[in-house]
Write a protein that holds these residues in place. Sequence first.
Motif, short mmCIF file in Angstrom:
data_model
loop_
_atom_site.label_atom_id
_atom_site.label_comp_id
_atom_site.label_asym_id
_atom_site.label_seq_id
_atom_site.Cartn_x
_atom_site.Cartn_y
_atom_site.Cartn_z
N GLU A 227 -91.27 -44.43 -34.42
CA GLU A 227 -91.57 -43.25 -35.24
C GLU A 227 -90.96 -43.40 -36.62
OE1 GLU A 227 -92.50 -39.73 -32.05
OE2 GLU A 227 -90.50 -39.77 -32.94
N VAL A 228 -91.82 -43.32 -37.63
CA VAL A 228 -91.39 -43.57 -39.01
C VAL A 228 -91.88 -42.43 -39.89
CG1 VAL A 228 -91.60 -45.16 -40.96
CG2 VAL A 228 -91.45 -46.06 -38.64
N HIS A 229 -90.96 -41.90 -40.67
CA HIS A 229 -91.24 -40.70 -41.47
C HIS A 229 -90.66 -40.94 -42.86
CE1 HIS A 229 -91.06 -36.47 -42.72
NE2 HIS A 229 -91.81 -36.15 -41.65
N GLU A 230 -91.32 -40.45 -43.90
CA GLU A 230 -90.80 -40.68 -45.26
C GLU A 230 -89.47 -39.96 -45.47
OE1 GLU A 230 -93.05 -38.92 -48.40
OE2 GLU A 230 -93.45 -37.09 -47.28
N ASN A 231 -89.26 -38.91 -44.71
CA ASN A 231 -88.04 -38.12 -44.86
C ASN A 231 -87.58 -37.65 -43.47
OD1 ASN A 231 -86.06 -36.38 -45.63
ND2 ASN A 231 -87.36 -35.07 -46.90
N PRO A 232 -87.02 -38.57 -42.68
CA PRO A 232 -86.78 -38.30 -41.26
C PRO A 232 -85.94 -37.05 -41.01
CG PRO A 232 -86.31 -40.59 -41.77
CD PRO A 232 -86.59 -39.93 -43.08
N GLU A 233 -84.90 -36.85 -41.80
CA GLU A 233 -83.99 -35.72 -41.54
C GLU A 233 -84.74 -34.39 -41.56
OE1 GLU A 233 -83.18 -38.06 -43.72
OE2 GLU A 233 -81.41 -38.99 -42.79
N ASN A 234 -85.80 -34.33 -42.36
CA ASN A 234 -86.52 -33.05 -42.47
C ASN A 234 -87.83 -33.04 -41.70
OD1 ASN A 234 -84.61 -31.74 -44.16
ND2 ASN A 234 -85.24 -33.10 -45.80
N ALA A 235 -88.00 -33.99 -40.80
CA ALA A 235 -89.24 -34.03 -40.01
C ALA A 235 -89.33 -32.76 -39.16
CB ALA A 235 -89.24 -35.26 -39.12
N LEU A 236 -90.56 -32.30 -38.93
CA LEU A 236 -90.75 -31.06 -38.15
C LEU A 236 -90.58 -31.30 -36.65
CD1 LEU A 236 -93.78 -29.40 -40.01
CD2 LEU A 236 -91.33 -28.97 -40.31
N THR A 237 -90.70 -32.55 -36.23
CA THR A 237 -90.49 -32.88 -34.81
C THR A 237 -89.67 -34.18 -34.73
OG1 THR A 237 -92.58 -34.10 -34.79
CG2 THR A 237 -92.67 -31.84 -33.99
N ASP A 238 -88.87 -34.29 -33.71
CA ASP A 238 -88.09 -35.51 -33.44
C ASP A 238 -87.35 -36.07 -34.65
OD1 ASP A 238 -88.81 -35.31 -30.81
OD2 ASP A 238 -90.30 -36.90 -30.84
N ALA A 239 -86.68 -35.19 -35.38
CA ALA A 239 -86.00 -35.62 -36.62
C ALA A 239 -84.89 -36.65 -36.34
CB ALA A 239 -85.43 -34.40 -37.34
N ALA A 240 -84.20 -36.51 -35.22
CA ALA A 240 -83.03 -37.37 -34.99
C ALA A 240 -83.40 -38.82 -34.70
CB ALA A 240 -82.19 -36.81 -33.85
N GLN A 241 -84.66 -39.06 -34.30
CA GLN A 241 -85.01 -40.42 -33.89
C GLN A 241 -85.91 -41.16 -34.87
OE1 GLN A 241 -86.71 -39.09 -30.22
NE2 GLN A 241 -88.81 -39.47 -30.84
N GLN A 242 -86.37 -40.46 -35.93
CA GLN A 242 -87.29 -41.13 -36.86
C GLN A 242 -86.51 -41.91 -37.92
OE1 GLN A 242 -91.16 -39.54 -37.42
NE2 GLN A 242 -90.50 -37.48 -36.92
N ILE A 243 -87.15 -42.94 -38.45
CA ILE A 243 -86.51 -43.76 -39.50
C ILE A 243 -87.46 -43.87 -40.69
CG2 ILE A 243 -84.96 -45.12 -38.05
CD1 ILE A 243 -87.13 -47.29 -37.87
N THR A 244 -86.94 -44.29 -41.83
CA THR A 244 -87.78 -44.46 -43.01
C THR A 244 -88.53 -45.79 -42.89
OG1 THR A 244 -86.05 -45.65 -44.16
CG2 THR A 244 -86.12 -43.26 -44.48
N PRO A 245 -89.60 -45.97 -43.68
CA PRO A 245 -90.29 -47.26 -43.69
C PRO A 245 -89.34 -48.41 -44.04
CG PRO A 245 -91.64 -45.59 -44.75
CD PRO A 245 -90.31 -44.95 -44.47
#
Length: 358
Positions: A227-245
């Motif tokens: 799971e990769v998100h441009e802004n993981p800390e502020n993701a609406l779901t699973d924020a703790a496990q996402q990382i940046t590209p």
Amino acid sequence: MDIAAQGNLWQPEEFPLVIAGPCSAESEEQVMRTARQIAKIPEVKVFRSGLWKPRTRPGAFEGVGEQGLQWLKRVKDETGLLTTVEVARAGHVELALKYGIDILWLGARTVVNPFLVQELAEAMKGAPVTVMVKNPIIPDLKLWIGALERVNTAGIKQLLAIHRGFHYFEKSLFRNAPMWEIPIELKRLVPQLPIIVDPSHICGRRDLLQEISQKAVDLEMDGLMLEVHENPENALTDAAQQITPNTLDKLLHNLILRKRTGNPDFENKLETLRTEIDKLDGEMLQILARRLEIIEEIGDYKRDNNITILQMKRWAGIITDRLSIGTHLGLDEHFLKKLLNLIHKESIQRQTRIFNQK
Ligand code: PEP
Ligand code: MN
């Protein structure tokens, strides 16, 4: 199962198949920005995103739904990445196919329900689509295989399994216990079926992803879904496990890809033995904890009856008896004495604490 080779997806001998993207699509901008950055990492072949989110309780963000399919279509057109979404109702399947999504996946909560899986399989019937089936939340290999079979029977031959860990009632470091013996057994039973590991849902936290990804490739799993998100800390779901590209890029480059020994039997046997060790250690610790609980009970009892803590005769008897049993079981006498003394010391300490309470 009648499973086709996955040559059109990736060349397994080159690099594990990498699927990356946000847990959930949140906005067109978030999806496009994340996808553009991911597309710069050559190892990533597929862009993932959840549009219909299975949330534990109502009221949480449940996904953007159909509009997200247009964003995914844009990702495919602009970056060339293949796309994948989770489908949980027949209606999702129809929509995803309409928008040309390349790969559909069945989530862990869906796979526990054979009625639902059957319904989804029928909605996919004959479609030229690849399907990935996550393991069910509970550690039931037959249920996982059953879901794969239902999809396969509907004519889907491009089939992959995703290992995302299992719910476990005991506290552990991981969000979902990896129980590697289960995907390994799946590999043994259905060798032609590629298994993708989803470290994000196994770990539940960023700092463990590298280790679990490495373990996955060391166990000859065929790919990774992260799971990769441009802004993981502020993701609406699973924020703790996402990382940046950017972190994904580093993670992939830190992976040590060992040569496949050509002998998975060796690896499987080793993993089976290690799993056995983990189990035994767990049992051993529980027994130890129980022993100390009883020691405390005895402490209470002695205190209430005004009896001393150390009773030499009893202790001497324990030493003789346990040494005899232990050495008969093949344990070293010196090791046993050290172990027994350590346990005795801790026991005395516990009882002393109880005596001091009065
Ligand atoms: C997901 O991949 O975002 C997801 C909901 O996963 P799982 O079904 O494994 O919980
Ligand atoms: Mn998720």
